[in-house]
Design a protein around this motif. Structure first.
Motif, PDB file in Angstrom:
ATOM      1  N   UNK A 191       9.967  -9.779   9.763  1.00 46.60           N
ATOM      2  CA  UNK A 191       8.814 -10.227  10.601  1.00 46.60           C
ATOM      3  C   UNK A 191       7.742  -9.542   9.865  1.00 46.60           C
ATOM      4  N   UNK A 192       6.403 -10.411   9.720  1.00 51.40           N
ATOM      5  CA  UNK A 192       5.270 -10.108   9.133  1.00 51.40           C
ATOM      6  C   UNK A 192       4.144 -10.325   9.855  1.00 51.40           C
ATOM      7  N   UNK A 193       2.902  -9.754  10.101  1.00 51.01           N
ATOM      8  CA  UNK A 193       1.772 -10.109  10.802  1.00 51.01           C
ATOM      9  C   UNK A 193       0.607  -9.961   9.701  1.00 51.01           C
ATOM     10  N   UNK A 194      -0.236 -10.930   9.335  1.00 55.89           N
ATOM     11  CA  UNK A 194      -1.153 -10.988   8.290  1.00 55.89           C
ATOM     12  C   UNK A 194      -2.369 -11.457   8.856  1.00 55.89           C
ATOM     13  N   UNK A 195      -3.566 -10.513   8.827  1.00 60.39           N
ATOM     14  CA  UNK A 195      -4.855 -11.075   9.279  1.00 60.39           C
ATOM     15  C   UNK A 195      -5.462 -11.715   7.905  1.00 60.39           C
ATOM     16  N   UNK A 196      -5.741 -12.858   8.055  1.00 64.30           N
ATOM     17  CA  UNK A 196      -6.268 -13.687   6.889  1.00 64.30           C
ATOM     18  C   UNK A 196      -7.801 -14.349   7.209  1.00 64.30           C
ATOM     19  N   UNK A 198      -7.682 -14.177   1.556  1.00 66.74           N
ATOM     20  CA  UNK A 198      -7.710 -12.647   1.359  1.00 66.74           C
ATOM     21  C   UNK A 198      -7.097 -12.147   2.799  1.00 66.74           C
ATOM     22  N   UNK A 199      -6.125 -11.357   2.592  1.00 64.63           N
ATOM     23  CA  UNK A 199      -5.595 -10.848   4.016  1.00 64.63           C
ATOM     24  C   UNK A 199      -5.090  -9.336   3.822  1.00 64.63           C
ATOM     25  N   UNK A 200      -4.878  -8.757   5.005  1.00 67.64           N
ATOM     26  CA  UNK A 200      -3.901  -7.375   5.158  1.00 67.64           C
ATOM     27  C   UNK A 200      -3.049  -7.517   6.118  1.00 67.64           C
ATOM     28  N   UNK A 226       1.051  -1.174   0.017  1.00 68.64           N
ATOM     29  CA  UNK A 226      -0.061  -0.047   0.134  1.00 68.64           C
ATOM     30  C   UNK A 226       0.689   1.257  -0.152  1.00 68.64           C
ATOM     31  N   UNK A 227       0.973   1.722  -1.273  1.00 68.69           N
ATOM     32  CA  UNK A 227       2.115   3.002  -1.252  1.00 68.69           C
ATOM     33  C   UNK A 227       3.351   2.820  -0.688  1.00 68.69           C
ATOM     34  N   UNK A 228       3.963   3.799  -0.084  1.00 63.42           N
ATOM     35  CA  UNK A 228       5.256   3.610   0.502  1.00 63.42           C
ATOM     36  C   UNK A 228       4.868   3.511   1.990  1.00 63.42           C
ATOM     37  N   UNK A 229       4.350   2.341   2.524  1.00 56.99           N
ATOM     38  CA  UNK A 229       3.962   2.100   3.815  1.00 56.99           C
ATOM     39  C   UNK A 229       4.417   0.475   3.880  1.00 56.99           C
ATOM     40  N   UNK A 230       4.437   0.094   5.325  1.00 56.32           N
ATOM     41  CA  UNK A 230       4.785  -1.222   5.554  1.00 56.32           C
ATOM     42  C   UNK A 230       3.586  -2.223   5.392  1.00 56.32           C
ATOM     43  N   UNK A 231       2.178  -1.552   5.105  1.00 54.35           N
ATOM     44  CA  UNK A 231       1.165  -2.228   5.000  1.00 54.35           C
ATOM     45  C   UNK A 231       0.898  -3.047   3.655  1.00 54.35           C
ATOM     46  N   UNK A 232       0.409  -4.042   3.380  1.00 54.83           N
ATOM     47  CA  UNK A 232       0.058  -4.739   2.299  1.00 54.83           C
ATOM     48  C   UNK A 232      -1.234  -5.495   2.268  1.00 54.83           C
ATOM     49  N   UNK A 233      -1.895  -5.680   0.779  1.00 60.85           N
ATOM     50  CA  UNK A 233      -2.882  -6.608   0.684  1.00 60.85           C
ATOM     51  C   UNK A 233      -2.356  -7.835   0.271  1.00 60.85           C
ATOM     52  N   UNK A 234      -3.459  -8.972   0.284  1.00 61.32           N
ATOM     53  CA  UNK A 234      -2.687 -10.070   0.012  1.00 61.32           C
ATOM     54  C   UNK A 234      -3.764 -11.093  -0.564  1.00 61.32           C
ATOM     55  N   UNK A 235      -3.624 -11.780  -1.459  1.00 60.78           N
ATOM     56  CA  UNK A 235      -4.689 -12.824  -1.930  1.00 60.78           C
ATOM     57  C   UNK A 235      -4.018 -14.130  -2.444  1.00 60.78           C
ATOM     58  N   UNK A 236      -4.665 -15.235  -2.215  1.00 62.01           N
ATOM     59  CA  UNK A 236      -4.015 -16.624  -2.467  1.00 62.01           C
ATOM     60  C   UNK A 236      -5.159 -17.520  -3.168  1.00 62.01           C
ATOM     61  N   UNK A 237      -4.779 -18.198  -4.434  1.00 61.14           N
ATOM     62  CA  UNK A 237      -5.658 -18.870  -4.905  1.00 61.14           C
ATOM     63  C   UNK A 237      -5.099 -20.413  -5.345  1.00 61.14           C
ATOM     64  N   UNK A 238      -5.710 -21.519  -5.036  1.00 59.05           N
ATOM     65  CA  UNK A 238      -5.228 -22.776  -5.374  1.00 59.05           C
ATOM     66  C   UNK A 238      -6.159 -23.915  -4.800  1.00 59.05           C
TER      67      UNK A 238
END
Length: 204
Positions: free
Chosen positions: A172-177, A162-164, A122-134
């Protein structure tokens, strides 16, 4: 109520996650103890998570007001591999191949999944969006499930996630999924299973 053994297993999971979180937020210099890491270039990230079981039946996490968050009983383990350096993967956005499992410690439905995972900063921040398919394979019933378990219909179903998340440090990462598995009505039964929780990751 779960048995004393179930409660003990859950306490062990919580302790392990707490220890992992402490390690993940330690100074980055600790990573120099084993540099370069032997998994670097092959495994990109390892995750462990704790989740509420079957918060909903839908594939997309829009109906938050209908979620049931009362059954926090699942633990997950995921390995995300480095995206292959080939044109086919670059053309589809350089997703990371992933394998993982979500295990119910209350004796309900567990699954093993294989998928591709895309991540969008998400722009120049440590936050990201995530998606998985399988796809996912489960240990549940196809039909005639016991109370509290699902009629999956197919042994192998689609898997979406789906996650943020946030990069807590360089490693280190932390992801709500919100993860979901179902068969899109291709089999006789199609009880969707969606789990929601927090995955903590360590990037190599």
């Amino acid at each position: 109520m779960g048995s004393q053994g179930d409660r003990g297993a859950m306490r062990n999971v919580l302790v392990a996650i707490a220890v992992f979180a402490g390690i993940a937020t330690a100074p980055a210099q600790a990573n120099d103890l084993l540099s370069p890491h032997p998994l670097a270039g092959v495994v990109d990230e390892f995750r462990i998570g704790l989740h509420a079981h079957r918060v909903h039946h839908a594939a997309l996490p829009f109906l938050v007001h209908e979620w049931n968050l009362g059954d926090v009983e699942d633990v997950s383990f995921d390995v995300l591999f480095t995206s292959p350096d080939i044109d086919a993967f670059r053309w589809i956005g350089a997703p990371r191949p992933e394998i993982g499992t979500t295990i119910s410690f209350a004796g309900r439905d567990s699954l093993v999944h294989a998928n591709l995972t895309w991540q969008l900063p998400i722009f120049d921040t440590p936050i990201y969006l995530e998606a998985g398919l399988g796809a996912a394979i489960h240990d549940g019933a196809l039909t005639g499930a016991a109370p509290g378990r699902q009629n999956f219909g197919c042994r192998v179903n689609f898997y979406e996630r789906w996650g943020v998340g946030v990069n807590m440090s360089e490693n280190a990462t932390a992801t709500l999924t919100y993860e979901h598995t179902s068969n899109n009505g291709w089999c006789a039964a199609n009880d969707g299973l969606s789990n929601f929780g927090l995955r903590l990751g360590w990037k190599f």
